[in-house]
Each structure stands twice: as structure tokens, then as C-alpha cells.
Design a protein around this motif. Structure first.
Motif, PDB file in Angstrom:
ATOM      1  N   LEU A  68      36.743  80.701  26.001  1.00  0.00           N
ATOM      2  CA  LEU A  68      37.951  80.414  24.819  1.00  0.00           C
ATOM      3  C   LEU A  68      37.227  79.427  23.844  1.00  0.00           C
ATOM      4  N   PHE A  69      36.220  78.788  24.230  1.00  0.00           N
ATOM      5  CA  PHE A  69      35.477  77.957  23.165  1.00  0.00           C
ATOM      6  C   PHE A  69      34.489  78.540  22.579  1.00  0.00           C
ATOM      7  N   ILE A  70      34.074  79.779  23.178  1.00  0.00           N
ATOM      8  CA  ILE A  70      33.156  80.659  22.115  1.00  0.00           C
ATOM      9  C   ILE A  70      33.654  81.732  21.801  1.00  0.00           C
ATOM     10  N   GLY A  71      35.001  81.736  21.721  1.00  0.00           N
ATOM     11  CA  GLY A  71      35.634  83.016  21.337  1.00  0.00           C
ATOM     12  C   GLY A  71      36.227  83.057  19.913  1.00  0.00           C
ATOM     13  N   GLY A  97      33.473  98.638  24.975  1.00  0.00           N
ATOM     14  CA  GLY A  97      32.229  98.433  25.996  1.00  0.00           C
ATOM     15  C   GLY A  97      32.488  97.208  26.840  1.00  0.00           C
ATOM     16  N   TRP A  98      32.996  95.966  26.447  1.00  0.00           N
ATOM     17  CA  TRP A  98      33.558  95.187  27.521  1.00  0.00           C
ATOM     18  C   TRP A  98      34.414  95.744  28.542  1.00  0.00           C
ATOM     19  N   ILE A  99      35.643  96.444  28.332  1.00  0.00           N
ATOM     20  CA  ILE A  99      36.436  97.166  29.111  1.00  0.00           C
ATOM     21  C   ILE A  99      35.672  98.154  29.906  1.00  0.00           C
ATOM     22  N   ALA A 100      34.834  99.049  29.524  1.00  0.00           N
ATOM     23  CA  ALA A 100      34.096  99.699  30.268  1.00  0.00           C
ATOM     24  C   ALA A 100      33.269  99.198  31.466  1.00  0.00           C
ATOM     25  N   GLY A 131      41.662  91.126  29.436  1.00  0.00           N
ATOM     26  CA  GLY A 131      41.727  90.115  30.126  1.00  0.00           C
ATOM     27  C   GLY A 131      42.284  90.299  31.535  1.00  0.00           C
ATOM     28  N   SER A 132      43.272  91.488  31.458  1.00  0.00           N
ATOM     29  CA  SER A 132      43.605  92.002  32.878  1.00  0.00           C
ATOM     30  C   SER A 132      42.493  92.294  33.934  1.00  0.00           C
ATOM     31  N   SER A 188      31.708  86.484  24.556  1.00  0.00           N
ATOM     32  CA  SER A 188      33.108  86.256  24.767  1.00  0.00           C
ATOM     33  C   SER A 188      33.731  87.311  24.253  1.00  0.00           C
ATOM     34  N   PRO A 189      34.455  88.086  25.081  1.00  0.00           N
ATOM     35  CA  PRO A 189      35.111  89.300  24.582  1.00  0.00           C
ATOM     36  C   PRO A 189      36.355  88.735  23.537  1.00  0.00           C
ATOM     37  N   LEU A 190      36.747  87.430  23.577  1.00  0.00           N
ATOM     38  CA  LEU A 190      37.751  87.039  22.884  1.00  0.00           C
ATOM     39  C   LEU A 190      37.480  87.043  21.233  1.00  0.00           C
TER      40      LEU A 190
END
Lengths: 265, 309
Positions: free
Chosen positions: A176-179, A229-232, A146-147, A199-201
């Protein structure tokens, strides 16, 4: 040299935490917004305590982690303190890491407090002692992610916090809605479920589900891999975009009417 | 150094040197490239491929952290954290520049006393006046005892009392052997404190001289101002006009722009004696740096006329 860098990053993180947690946009979008969203979600509906816990923890983690990081660069551009940092013996990467760490810690602390408050009256909510570790890993990775997302949005070279927060909300709500917060991934047809992978959530809620009611579709290992993977991806995008847009934060004179007369021929 | 912003050349292949212990002033109209030059020197902007900044023979891009510790930077607008107190801002600056806690404490006490900010140490920066904020900026810039000071219009918008404090401190710092680079719009200030002046326009350096040499090299070296007791006749005015580059102002007041004032005073004396005319007032005005500045900027071939503030 490495210890000097670590000291700088820690100093910058401390500064970011002390200066920005009480700012209006952080309080509104980080705390008040998820609180009222949760209230409107649970009131008048038949939702199990497990689902409420998953929803509250996931939303708190998501909203708190995306609250501080988008506002720091616009505010510091406006107050000229960013220019001061860039001319000090602090590297560009240290400035970005200072923001990421402050935002992550803020998210982890707030989400942990909310989780503990929720777990204390319902100790049987968590499936096993190992689940606590999974929850902590989940909220920590969501904090980082998120950061990074907030920081990425703030790569737009503006000094207007409102511009960034509008853009941030434009991105946050679809995610949020697709999380998987409101509808679990496991109960969706595969044609729609594929959308949730954007969505990473989703991966955090999957980890929370595995720790609470085991209604998860993905294993924890897969969720963690997706989150990393998302973070990278976000880390790379942040590095590239901020390097590109950072000079534009200080070139306000370059777009002024007087300077336009001096364009290259 | 060169700096481009998309299709705009902000700094155009400029090159200059600043000697240790010297005060170098950078003058120029708005958009001349002064602030961009400072931002390049201090590492706020990345240097373009062929640009080089060398400090004591070391390349800024190769050891930025080490060399940035040599700088103390005072901006035009305060960049201290507004929600921090004076003390918190100084502590943060000291830590970022790698000072120990003991050293920070010692330096903070010295500087707060020197800049008369002792009673404001627990005041939030946002509550300070512009003059006090600028004094805090000077404290933050001097905390780590830098050898090079960079001041971006340090007295702009300050009250006369604060201007005097800041200027005196700059001169004191020069006496301490600091190398100082200052940008200013204030010609009087530049004339008073600078050893050498760079004039920039449209990203180029158009003059690099001492203030005295700038004025000496300027052809319009003086202005004679005199007031006649009686109104001159048409013929007398014609005669004066043929002798001098004359401008008549109201009430028999005349202004002569002179390249050779001694010779012109002698001609004027002869004219007055011959025509039995008396003057009631006479002044010889030296050319100011401001006039030199405006002349140079106006003569810069691409000048558009509206760049002088």
C-alpha cells in the motif's frame, strides 16, 4: 464438460459470497480497515478532492479484494468442507476459481458502490466518459489481482485464519505504501520510483490518476500490461503452491507424536 | 496404493478389492492409514505414480468427475457448511453432483422424511446436535443415489438412539444393493454389519477376512470362566495349572484360555469329579473380534504398544 465446469465454478462462487462476506475478518480487513485508514489520512490535511477520490477507490479496491480470498481455505480446512469438495465431482482448479471469482466480484461491487457515491456529488471529477471505462478496468483488474494475492497467502497449509491474516497484513501494508496512493509516482525521483513497480497497486492508481487529474506517469496501456503480467504471475504461483500444499492440509495426523514413531528407517 | 508424507509412509503398497453389494470394514488403530486410504480412494489425495484405483474397471485418475459421482461419502466429523441451513446444504450438494432442481426437491423430501429431519429443514447446521448432523451427512451422501458408500467412523461419538438409526440405515442400504466401505473403531459394529474386514496397521493390511473366519483362524478360540465353591489346595492348583493355561482371579474365580474348549471342559469335569469339587458358576466365552484385533496389532512386528485407542 465445459458447461459443467462453468456451473461448478459459479455454484462455488455463489457459496463463497453468501457464506464469507459476513465473516469477522472480511468485515474488519475489507471494510472497516480502509474506512478508518482513509479517515486518518484525510483528516487535518490539505488534500484535493481528486486525490481523495483516487485514494479511497484504490484503497477500497485493494482491501476488499484481499479480504475474502485468504480466509476461505483456512476456514474450509477447519470445518472439513474443503475435503468434501475435493471428494465431490469438482476439480481442484474449479475450487480455486470459485474463490477468485467470489472475491473479485465482492471487490468490484463494493468499490463500484463507493465510486458511484463519490462521483454523484462531484460529476466533473472524471475527466471524460472514456475514463469511466478505464476506472472500471482498473478496479476489475485490481479485484482479480488482490484476490489472487489473498489466495496465494492462504497456500500456507493452516486452518487458522489469524495466521493467514497476520501474513496478509505483513504483505499488504508495504504494498500500500509503495502503491502510489499517498505519493504519486510522477513526483518521485527515479531511484525510489523503481520500488513502486513492485506493488501492483501502483498501476491501478496510475490508471485512476489518468482518469481524474492526469498526473499519471505511465500510460493506461502500460499499466494494464503490467497488471496482466502480475495476474499471470500470481495465477501460476497459486496453481503451483496450492497443488503442493493442499495434501498437507489433511495430513495433520502425519505430524502427530504417534506417527513420528513410524518414520521410515 | 501408496502414500508418503515427506519421510512418513502413511499407506504402504496396499491392495484390496471390494465386490459390488459388499460391506467392507477397515479396522485399525489410530494412524494405521484408514483415513488416508479413504482420501486416496475418494480423490482428496492425488494418487502417487504407481498407485491405481479402479472402479468398475475404470481408472479414477482418468475420469475422476464421472467416478466421483458414484461415491457417497459420510465423514466422521460433519463437513456440512455450518452457516447454511439443512436445506441449503442439501441443495448445494445436489447441484454440485449435477442434479436438476426438480430432482433435488424430490430427493430432499424423500431423504428428510427417511432420516426424520423434516422439521429441521430450515435450521442452521451449526445448531444441530452431533446425531442430527450425522443424519444430515447421510442425506447429503445419498442425495445423488450413489452406488458406493464410504463411511468414515459414522457412529463415533453418537448417542445410542442415533447409533441405532445410522446402523439400521447402513443395513438397509446394503439390502438396496449398495457397496459400502466403512472404517470403524467399534468391533461390535464391524462384527454386526461387515461382510469382510481389513485390519490395517502402520499403513499395511495385516488381515483380510470375514469376521467369522478372523475369529476361527485365531488360535485362542474360547475362554472358560468358572468359580469354585471352596478354596483349592496348593496341590490342586498345581494340578490345574499343569492341565490348562490358567489364570486365577479373585474369590476362587478362574479363567482358562482354551484352544480346544470341548476337550478342556472334559478335563475340567474329570478333575472336579476326582477331587470332589463343586463349581458355582461356569461360562464359555467365544473370542471376540476385539481380542483378535488386539492380538493381530500386538503381533505386528513393528508395533510400539501405544497405538490402540
Amino acid at each position: 464438460m465445459r458447461s459443467e465446469s462453468l456451473r461448478n465454478i459459479w455454484m462455488l462462487s455463489k457459496k463463497n459470497m453468501t457464506l464469507y462476506v459476513k465473516r469477522g475478518p472480511v468485515l474488519i480487513f475489507g471494510l472497516m480497515f480502509p474506512f478508518f485508514l482513509v479517515i486518518s489520512w484525510i483528516l487535518g490535511r490539505t488534500i484535493t478532492i481528486h486525490q481523495i477520490f483516487i485514494g479511497i477507490v484504490a484503497m477500497t479496491s485493494f482491501f476488499t479484494s484481499t479480504a475474502i480470498s485468504p480466509v476461505i481455505l483456512p476456514i474450509e480446512t477447519r470445518e472439513k468442507s474443503l475435503e468434501r469438495l475435493l471428494s465431490a465431482p469438482v476439480s481442484f482448479n474449479e475450487i480455486l476459481l470459485g474463490i477468485i471469482i467470489a472475491s473479485t466480484l465482492y471487490s468490484i461491487i463494493i468499490t463500484s458502490i463507493i465510486s458511484i457515491i463519490f462521483i454523484l456529488p462531484f460529476p466533473t471529477l472524471i475527466a471524460s466518459p472514456f475514463s469511466y471505462i478505464i476506472i472500471f478496468i482498473g478496479i476489475s483488474l485490481m479485484g482479480v489481482l488482490g484476490s489472487l494475492l489473498g489466495l496465494l497467502v492462504s497456500s500456507k497449509p493452516t486452518d487458522m485464519t489469524s495466521d493467514i491474516m497476520v501474513l496478509m497484513n505483513l504483505i499488504k501494508f508495504p504494498l500500500l505504501f509503495i502503491g502510489g496512493v499517498f505519493i504519486p509516482l510522477s513526483s518521485l525521483p527515479s531511484s525510489i520510483a523503481i520500488l513502486y513497480f513492485f506493488s501492483p497497486l501502483t498501476f491501478v492508481t496510475e490508471m485512476l490518476r489518468s482518469s481524474v487529474d492526469q498526473t499519471n506517469l505511465l500510460s493506461n496501456e502500460v499499466s494494464i500490461l503490467f497488471l496482466i503480467g502480475w495476474i499471470a504471475l500470481f495465477l501460476t504461483l497459486n496453481y503451483v503452491l496450492h497443488r503442493k500444499t493442499m495434501p498437507k492440509r489433511f495430513s495433520e495426523a502425519a505430524s502427530g507424536p504417534k506417527m513420528k514413531k513410524m518414520r521410515k528407517k | 496404493m501408496t502414500k508418503n508424507f515427506e519421510d512418513l509412509i502413511a499407506v504402504n503398497h496396499i491392495s484390496f478389492r471390494i465386490e459390488e453389494g459388499e460391506i467392507l470394514g477397515i479396522l485399525g488403530p489410530n494412524g494405521a492409514g484408514k483415513t488416508t486410504t479413504i482420501r486416496l480412494l475418494t480423490g482428496v489425495f492425488e494418487l502417487e505414480e504407481k498407485s491405481r484405483v479402479k472402479i468398475y474397471s475404470e481408472d479414477l485418475t482418468k475420469s475422476p468427475k464421472k467416478l466421483k459421482k458414484l461415491f457417497g461419502i459420510v465423514p466422521e466429523i460433519s463437513n456440512a457448511y455450518s452457516d447454511y441451513t439443512v436445506l441449503q446444504n442439501l441443495n448445494f450438494s445436489g447441484t454440485i453432483y449435477g442434479l436438476s432442481k426438480t430432482k433435488i426437491k424430490e430427493r430432499v423430501n424423500t431423504l428428510l422424511e427417511r432420516f426424520e429431519l423434516g422439521d429441521k429443514r430450515y435450521a442452521k447446521t451449526k445448531t444441530l446436535s452431533k446425531g442430527l448432523k450425522q443424519r444430515l451427512n447421510l442425506c447429503m451422501a445419498l442425495l445423488h443415489q450413489p452406488s458406493i458408500l464410504i463411511l468414515d467412523e459414522p457412529t463415533s461419538g453418537l448417542d445410542p438412539f442415533s447409533v441405532t438409526i445410522v446402523r439400521n440405515q447402513i443395513l438397509e442400504l446394503k439390502n438396496e444393493g449398495k457397496t459400502i466401505l466403512i472404517t470403524t473403531h467399534n468391533m461390535q459394529e464391524a462384527q454386526q454389519i461387515c461382510d469382510r474386514i481389513l485390519i490395517m496397521n502402520r499403513g499395511n493390511i495385516i488381515a483380510d477376512e470375514t469376521p467369522d473366519n478372523l475369529r476361527k483362524n485365531f488360535k485362542q478360540t474360547s475362554t472358560l470362566v468358572f468359580k469354585m465353591q471352596d478354596t483349592l489346595s496348593y496341590e490342586q492348583k498345581e494340578k490345574l495349572n499343569s492341565m490348562f493355561n490358567l489364570k486365577e482371579e479373585n474369590n476362587n474365580l478362574f479363567r482358562v484360555i482354551s484352544e480346544n474348549p470341548l476337550e478342556d471342559i472334559s478335563y475340567l469335569y474329570d478333575f472336579l469329579k476326582k477331587n470332589k469339587i463343586q463349581i458355582t458358576d461356569f461360562k464359555l466365552l467365544e473370542t471376540s473380534l476385539e481380542e483378535v484385533f488386539i492380538h493381530l496389532i500386538k503381533n505386528d512386528s513393528k508395533f510400539t504398544g501405544d497405538d490402540i485407542r
